[in-house]
Design a protein around this motif. Structure first.
Motif: not given
Ligand code: CTP
Length: 405
Positions: A273-275, A278-279, A304, A306-308, A324-327, A339, A342-343
Motif C-alpha cells: 500500500a503506497t497510496a 485521503a483520511d 475513510n 483504512d484499506i491497509l 504499508g508505507f508511512a510518511a 503503525k 497497530r495495523k
C-alpha cells in the motif's frame, strides 16, 4: 525461458585488450536472441575492427559522435533511447573516470548521459590500476549513480601481473547479467499495489486530495513486474504511464480503491500500500455546485476506511504478505513501528517527508524498512532503485516468515 530474448542491449566497447572477448559476448547475446547494437570508442578500434562487430551483431557499428549519416538515422540520442540496457565492456580506467564525471565529448559519453535505462560496466585494467584510489573513487561514484559494476575477476593479466582487473569471461558476464537484470524468478507470484492520491468529492467540481505523485507505487509495481510477477496496480489519479506488464485499475476515491483492493487482495501473495489515501471524505457529496457564501463553508468530514488495515485483517488462509508505507516528519522509526503493530503489518516502509528534495513528487527517496524483529535503512536513491531493493526485502522477509511457494 530465454530472459534475454528480444531485449535491446547496447554494448559499448572501450580500448582495452579485453575488447576481443566482446566478440564472443556479442555472439552469445545474439544466440540468446537479444537485439544487440555495438558502439566503439576510437581506442577500442585499435584492438578489434568495427567490421568484426558488424559481422557478429548484424548491425552497423556506431563510432562517431558527429557523423552526419548516423545523425540522420540513429544519432546518439536515438541510440540511447533505443537501448534498454547499456553495457560498457571492457570499461577502462580512463572511461570509468570520464563516465563518472559525465564528459560528453565523444559518442560513448553522450550516449551514456542520454540513456535512461540500466547502465552496467565490466571494468578491465591492470591490478594496480584497479586498486588505485582514484579508480576506486570513480567506481564508488558510478555505484552511487546506480551503475551496476560486474567484475573485475582476479587472475593472470595480459601485462604479466596477477590480481583483480581481468574483465569477466563472456559466459560469466552473461550469467551475472541474466541473474541481475533479466531474472524472471517471480512467475506465479500475485501482487497488488496501491498508488497515487485519492480524490474525495465535495460537489460536482471540487475535491479534497493531496500531493502524492504515485511515483513510488508505480516503481514498486514495475519492480515486481520486471521479474515476472503478476501485478495489479490500483491507482488514484496520476500523470504516469502504466509500467510494462502491469494491470492498472483506475480509481478516484478511497471508497473505490477499497472496493477494488478487497476484490483482489485475498487472491494475492503480496499487498503493498503506497497510496496516499485521503483520511476523510465529506459525509454527503453535494449534488449541485456549492455556492460561495460570505460566512464561509462548513464541511462535515467522516473517516475513510483504512484499506491497509482491512487487508491485514483478512483471515490467515487468504491474507497476503502486507506492506504499508508511512510518511513521517519526526521520530520516523518510532511512529513507523507503532503503525506496523497497530495495523498488524508484516513490513512498513517509512519515508521522512521532512527531508528536502525527497518523497512527495520527487524522483528520489530514502526509506527505513521495519518488520517485527528487524529493520534496515535504504539510502537515498531513485524511487526505481529503491523499489527493486524493497522487492528483495519483501521476498526475504516473506520467506523468513514461513511462506514458501
Ligand atoms: N492507508 C490505506 N487506507 C487508508 C489510509 C491509509 O490503505 N484509508 C495506507 C497507506 O497506503 C499507507 C499507510 O496506510 O500504506 C499509511 O498509514 P496512515 O495511518 O494513513 O499513515 P499516515 O498518513 O502517515 O497517518 P498518520 O501519521 O496521521 O497516522
Amino acid at each position: 525461458m530465454m530472459t534475454l530474448q528480444g531485449r535491446r542491449v547496447l554494448v559499448a566497447i572501450t580500448g582495452g585488450i579485453a575488447a576481443y572477448k566482446c566478440v564472443e559476448l556479442v555472439r552469445r547475446l545474439k544466440d540468446r536472441q537479444a537485439q544487440v547494437r555495438v558502439l566503439m570508442t576510437e581506442s577500442a578500434q585499435a584492438f578489434v575492427g568495427p567490421l568484426t562487430f558488424q559481422a557478429v551483431s548484424g548491425e552497423p557499428v556506431h563510432t562517431e559522435l558527429l557523423d552526419p549519416a548516423a545523425e540522420q538515422g540513429m544519432g546518439h540520442i536515438e541510440l540511447a533511447r533505443w537501448a534498454e540496457f547499456m553495457l560498457v565492456a571492457p570499461a577502462t580506467a580512463n572511461h570509468m573516470a570520464r563516465l563518472a564525471q559525465g564528459f560528453a565529448d565523444d559518442l560513448l559519453g553522450a550516449v551514456w548521459l542520454a540513456h535512461a535505462g540500466q547502465k552496467i560496466i565490466a571494468p578491465a585494467m591492470n591490478q594496480q590500476m584497479w586498486r588505485a584510489p582514484a579508480v576506486q573513487r570513480n567506481a564508488a561514484v558510478l555505484q552511487g549513480d546506480e551503475v551496476l559494476i560486474l567484475g573485475p575477476a582476479s587472475g593472470a593479466q595480459a601485462c604479466g601481473d596477477v590480481g583483480p582487473g581481468r574483465m569477466l569471461e563472456p559466459a560469466d558476464l552473461l550469467a551475472q547479467l541474466e541473474a541481475l537484470c533479466f531474472r524472471k524468478d517471480l512467475h506465479g507470484l500475485k501482487v497488488v499495489v496501491t498508488a497515487g492520491p485519492t480524490r474525495e468529492r465535495l460537489d460536482p467540481v471540487r475535491y479534497i486530495s493531496n500531493f502524492s505523485s504515485g511515483k513510488m507505487g508505480y516503481a514498486v509495481a514495475e519492480a515486481f513486474a520486471e521479474r515476472g510477477a503478476d501485478v495489479d496496480l490500483v491507482s488514484g489519479p496520476v500523470q504516469l504511464s502504466t509500467p510494462v506488464g502491469v494491470r492498472r485499475i483506475d480509481v478516484e476515491s478511497a471508497g473505490e480503491m477499497h472496493k477494488e483492493v478487497m476484490l483482489l487482495a485475498s487472491f494475492a501473495d503480496v499487498f503493498v500500500a503506497t497510496a496516499a489515501v485521503a483520511d476523510f471524505r465529506v459525509d454527503a457529496v453535494a449534488a449541485q455546485k456549492i455556492k460561495k457564501d460570505a460566512s464561509g463553508l462548513q464541511l462535515n468530514l467522516v473517516p475513510n476506511t483504512d484499506i491497509l488495515a482491512d487487508v491485514a485483517s483478512l483471515s490467515e488462509e487468504c491474507r497476503p504478505f502486507v506492506v504499508g508505507f508511512a510518511a513521517e516528519t519526526q521520530q520516523v522509526q518510532h511512529f513507523g513501528r507503532d503503525k506496523l503493530e497497530r495495523k498488524r503489518l508484516d513490513m512498513i516502509a517509512c519515508n521522512d517527508v521532512s527531508a528536502p528534495g525527497l518523497g512527495f513528487g520527487s524522483d528520489r527517496n530514502a526509506l527505513w524498512l521495519l518488520w517485527k524483529d528487524g529493520s534496515c535503512q535504504l539510502a537515498e536513491a531513485s524511487k526505481k532503485h529503491l523499489a527493486r531493493q524493497l522487492v528483495d526485502h519483501i521476498l526475504e522477509q516473506r520467506t523468513r516468515q514461513g511462506v514458501h511457494d
